[in-house]
Design a protein around this motif. Structure first.
Motif, short mmCIF file in Angstrom:
data_model
loop_
_atom_site.label_atom_id
_atom_site.label_comp_id
_atom_site.label_asym_id
_atom_site.label_seq_id
_atom_site.Cartn_x
_atom_site.Cartn_y
_atom_site.Cartn_z
N GLU A 43 -11.25 4.93 -1.18
CA GLU A 43 -12.14 3.98 -0.50
C GLU A 43 -11.63 2.55 -0.68
OE1 GLU A 43 -16.58 2.98 -1.54
OE2 GLU A 43 -16.53 4.77 -0.24
N ALA A 44 -11.08 2.24 -1.85
CA ALA A 44 -10.53 0.90 -2.07
C ALA A 44 -9.39 0.63 -1.10
CB ALA A 44 -10.04 0.78 -3.51
N ARG A 45 -8.53 1.62 -0.89
CA ARG A 45 -7.43 1.45 0.05
C ARG A 45 -7.93 1.30 1.48
NH1 ARG A 45 -5.16 5.44 -3.44
NH2 ARG A 45 -5.62 7.11 -1.96
N SER A 46 -8.90 2.11 1.88
CA SER A 46 -9.39 2.05 3.26
C SER A 46 -10.17 0.76 3.53
CB SER A 46 -10.25 3.28 3.57
OG SER A 46 -11.42 3.30 2.78
N ILE A 47 -10.92 0.30 2.54
CA ILE A 47 -11.69 -0.94 2.70
C ILE A 47 -10.75 -2.13 2.90
CG2 ILE A 47 -13.06 -2.63 1.41
CD1 ILE A 47 -14.66 -0.28 0.28
N SER A 48 -9.68 -2.20 2.09
CA SER A 48 -8.76 -3.33 2.22
C SER A 48 -7.96 -3.25 3.52
CB SER A 48 -7.83 -3.41 1.01
OG SER A 48 -7.15 -2.18 0.81
N ALA A 49 -7.59 -2.03 3.93
CA ALA A 49 -6.88 -1.87 5.20
C ALA A 49 -7.77 -2.29 6.37
CB ALA A 49 -6.41 -0.44 5.37
N ALA A 50 -9.05 -1.94 6.30
CA ALA A 50 -9.99 -2.33 7.35
C ALA A 50 -10.17 -3.85 7.37
CB ALA A 50 -11.32 -1.63 7.15
N ALA A 51 -10.18 -4.48 6.20
CA ALA A 51 -10.31 -5.94 6.14
C ALA A 51 -9.11 -6.62 6.78
CB ALA A 51 -10.47 -6.38 4.69
N ALA A 52 -7.91 -6.06 6.54
CA ALA A 52 -6.71 -6.62 7.16
C ALA A 52 -6.78 -6.48 8.68
CB ALA A 52 -5.47 -5.94 6.61
N ALA A 53 -7.23 -5.31 9.13
CA ALA A 53 -7.35 -5.09 10.58
C ALA A 53 -8.39 -6.02 11.19
CB ALA A 53 -7.73 -3.63 10.85
N ASP A 54 -9.40 -6.40 10.40
CA ASP A 54 -10.45 -7.30 10.86
C ASP A 54 -10.08 -8.76 10.66
OD1 ASP A 54 -12.92 -7.76 12.06
OD2 ASP A 54 -14.00 -7.78 10.16
N ARG A 55 -8.83 -9.01 10.25
CA ARG A 55 -8.26 -10.35 10.12
C ARG A 55 -8.96 -11.21 9.05
NH1 ARG A 55 -4.53 -11.28 14.02
NH2 ARG A 55 -4.58 -9.94 15.88
N PHE A 56 -9.36 -10.57 7.96
CA PHE A 56 -9.78 -11.37 6.81
C PHE A 56 -8.58 -12.15 6.32
CE2 PHE A 56 -13.56 -8.87 6.84
CZ PHE A 56 -14.49 -9.51 6.02
N ASP A 57 -8.82 -13.36 5.83
CA ASP A 57 -7.73 -14.17 5.30
C ASP A 57 -7.26 -13.66 3.94
OD1 ASP A 57 -7.59 -16.56 7.26
OD2 ASP A 57 -9.73 -16.37 6.80
N LEU A 58 -8.21 -13.12 3.16
CA LEU A 58 -7.92 -12.77 1.78
C LEU A 58 -8.82 -11.64 1.33
CD1 LEU A 58 -6.54 -13.70 -0.99
CD2 LEU A 58 -8.62 -15.04 -1.36
#
Length: 325
Positions: A43-58
């Protein structure tokens, strides 16, 4: 307005609810912040990958090396940066990158519009035979044989890990070497493009030092930035252990120790055995593969770190002054 996702591991040894609340409140003075509490490593990996896809800065990993490892696996190769608030036992990557050691100081660092730097990573490909193939990113080290066995031993006594930190890892390493690897015949084959060897252990580092023993860094010798350094242990007989320990304590490079060899400037390395063998990445145990390959990925991960030549940073919320309390 920079968008931050704060991912927290509440099981980290240095975590408290009060600390999390103060960190979150400070970050929200400067940035737009959302929070996540991953329940599993996947879940940690999928959450961060989703954040990158959603263009979070950090994406900020608050915890130890485990949560940093899994968040980095979701961010590698993307435009979203990784921030680290160390709240674990050893916090190896934070130490290597020169980040503040304390969570509140690390929070202030993030609020100070720090630069974003590209740092190396290593891509692991693990072949499990009929069970399939998986990939994993390492941010500072990986290995097969001895060091994976040390991680496994240390994790069997988590209360000692939390209380004694580097001393516990040193004790675990000594115990594994003395009882499990002394006298063992080489059972691993390690190969690069231009050399090969038989070994009882293979350790791969992305940096010139390894800090699982807290303030006492293990140094391999010379290291070429952007490449891998590979420590090959041909054997670990008891008569060599005290010499190796002396080199660790004094900071001498391990490349001169009897039974050990260091290969530098490596871009890829392959390890195999007739049966499965223990393996680890960033101190996280992996499923025992039949073969695994490690390839250098220079500049694959974007991280907030001090001393970066890159002048780009995170933009605070309009009207806020970064780095003030």
């Amino acid at each position: 307005m920079a968008r931050i996702l704060l991912c927290t591991n509440p099981s980290a040894s240095g975590f408290t609810g009060g600390l999390h609340r103060s960190v979150l409140a400070r970050l929200r003075e400067s940035y737009e912040v959302e929070t996540e509490w991953p329940r599993t490593t996947a879940e940690a990996r999928s959450i961060s990958a989703a954040a990158a896809a959603d263009r979070f800065d950090l994406v900020v990993a608050m915890g130890g090396d485990g949560v940093v490892h899994h968040i980095a696996n979701g961010l590698g190769g993307t435009g979203t940066a990784l921030g680290i608030i160390p709240a674990g036992t050893t916090n190896v990557l934070a130490r290597i990158l020169g980040l503040p050691r304390k969570p509140r100081a690390a929070t202030e660092f993030i609020c100070g519009r720090p630069p974003v730097a590209a740092v190396p990573a290593a891509m692991l490909t693990l072949d499990h035979g009929e069970s399939g193939v998986e990939s994993r990113l390492a941010t500072f080290s990986c290995g097969a044989g001895f060091d994976a066995a040390v991680v496994e031993r240390a994790e069997q006594e988590p209360h000692r890990k939390y209380r004694f930190s580097g001393l516990h890892y040193a004790r675990s390493a000594t115990s594994v070497a003395w009882t499990g690897f002394a006298g063992r015949s080489p059972d691993l084959t390690v190969r690069t493009r231009d050399r090969s060897a038989e070994a009882v252990a293979v350790f791969v580092s992305l940096y010139d030092r390894y800090t699982y023993f807290g303030r006492l860094p293990v140094r391999f010798g010379s290291h070429e930035p952007g490449a891998l350094s590979v420590l090959v242990a041909h054997e670990l007989p008891r008569r060599h252990l005290f010499s190796i320990l002396r080199r660790v304590v004094t900071g001498a490079g391990l490349s001169g120790a009897e039974g050990l060899e260091v290969w530098t400037g490596v871009t890829s390395v392959h390890v195999s055995a007739s049966g499965g063998f223990p393996a680890q990445a960033d101190g996280e145990l992996l499923r025992s593969p039949l073969r695994f390959s490690v390839a250098a990925r220079p500049d694959h991960l974007r991280v907030l770190k001090p001393g970066s030549p890159d002048s780009s940073g995170l933009d605070p919320m309009p009207g806020k002054v970064s780095g003030t309390g």
